[in-house]
Design an enzyme around this catalytic site. Sequence first.
Site, mmCIF file in Angstrom:
data_model
loop_
_atom_site.group_PDB
_atom_site.id
_atom_site.type_symbol
_atom_site.label_atom_id
_atom_site.label_comp_id
_atom_site.label_asym_id
_atom_site.label_seq_id
_atom_site.Cartn_x
_atom_site.Cartn_y
_atom_site.Cartn_z
ATOM 1 N N LYS A 141 0.981 -1.111 0.035
ATOM 2 C CA LYS A 141 -0.036 0.070 -0.033
ATOM 3 C C LYS A 141 0.758 1.171 0.030
ATOM 4 C CE LYS A 141 -0.521 0.113 5.175
ATOM 5 N NZ LYS A 141 -1.329 -0.034 6.046
ATOM 6 N N ARG A 178 -9.596 0.156 15.607
ATOM 7 C CA ARG A 178 -9.888 0.936 14.384
ATOM 8 C C ARG A 178 -10.835 0.069 13.439
ATOM 9 N NH1 ARG A 178 -4.078 1.792 11.482
ATOM 10 N NH2 ARG A 178 -4.400 -0.264 11.053
ATOM 11 N N TYR A 219 14.971 30.928 5.064
ATOM 12 C CA TYR A 219 13.684 31.782 5.291
ATOM 13 C C TYR A 219 13.939 31.872 6.971
ATOM 14 C CZ TYR A 219 11.136 31.357 1.179
ATOM 15 O OH TYR A 219 10.784 31.383 -0.271
ATOM 16 N N MET A 236 11.322 24.800 0.251
ATOM 17 C CA MET A 236 10.305 23.936 -0.613
ATOM 18 C C MET A 236 11.166 23.129 -1.825
ATOM 19 S SD MET A 236 7.134 24.529 -3.286
ATOM 20 C CE MET A 236 5.803 24.824 -1.978
#
Length: 375
Positions: free
Chosen positions: A35, A139, A268, A316
């Site tokens: 998966k 779950r 940044y 990014m």
Amino acid sequence: MERAIARIDLGAVEANCRALAARLEGGAALCAVVKADAYGHGLAGCAAAALAGGAGWLAVATAAEAAQLRAVAARFPQPEAFRLLTMGALSAAELDTALEARSEIAVWRPGFARLVAERAAERGIPVRVHVKHDSGMGRLGEPDADAVVELAASCAADPNLELAGVWTHFATADEPDDDYFPEQLQRFTALADRIRAEHPGCLLHAANSAAVLREPASHFDIVRCGIAVYGLDPFHRDPRPHGLEPALSLHSYVADVKRFPAGASAGYGRSWTAAVDTWVGVLPIGYGDGVRRGLGNNADVLVDGRRYPLVGTVSMDNVTVDLGPETSVEPGAAAVLIGAQGEEEILAEEVARRLETINYEVTCGISARVPRVAG
């Protein structure tokens, strides 16, 4: 030269499956969980390698994954031989997609089992179902063992269904010496004894990667290994003592080398400033590729076989590394963020520890814009 690339050692995936299969007791079969694009490693290549390594089953979470897997099955050794299980919840439309992919289906509610039977009747082909017991994961699944037994009997009696399996999932198998895993195993073992008595051909399965390595009594008829298939340690330390080899490495390169005077900043927010005159390398990879912002000032990168600290805020598309007051590193030098270079290695487990997360999230988080390349 690729700005960012994930190299996938498919030979390691195959060898890991062989190593896992060799540990199984009582004739248990290996199901490779593929998966989430094989945990970020690439679905088609890893599925084929897992089958070559001895897996007889493949498992996914979604109908779309089942369809994708079946679409590339022609590349697999003996493409019609493996069995496919979709483990997750399915809407009516998703059920149709999974059935088109010839997947076996997880059920735990009578209403959904009836829907599966209706779709099977329309197709004229019985559907193999696996009844899920929530033994303590909290779950998906039916928590009441008596209700599981009733649903299993109902599925077995329905001419449009075939009771293929009864299964569960462990919550704390990756926490050695905890008390909850043995409780869950005991609950499921008691249910398994009842199912075996009433449905001798029904397959029982519970073990994930951690349970396979931790407790042979959890192996039953099938084990579902995910993270260990890819050479990652389910106990979040080092996979090699378990005979597992990491399959993924993450690469970039040094696009620029710049002289920074003391006090100059990178990135940044000026989260890092040079304490002394130094050289800084700029790598064209960032959080858009899956290098999490939490690694800013909190990770190492390998260049020329040496560790260098990742400094400043992760952007990014770029990260910066402090190469030191003197350096021989030049633009174009290969860089490794996960994997080995020379005698140094950065495991996904190390990255996960720095982020206070798990290795699963590290590899799954490598974004789709990073090519997966075998080799």
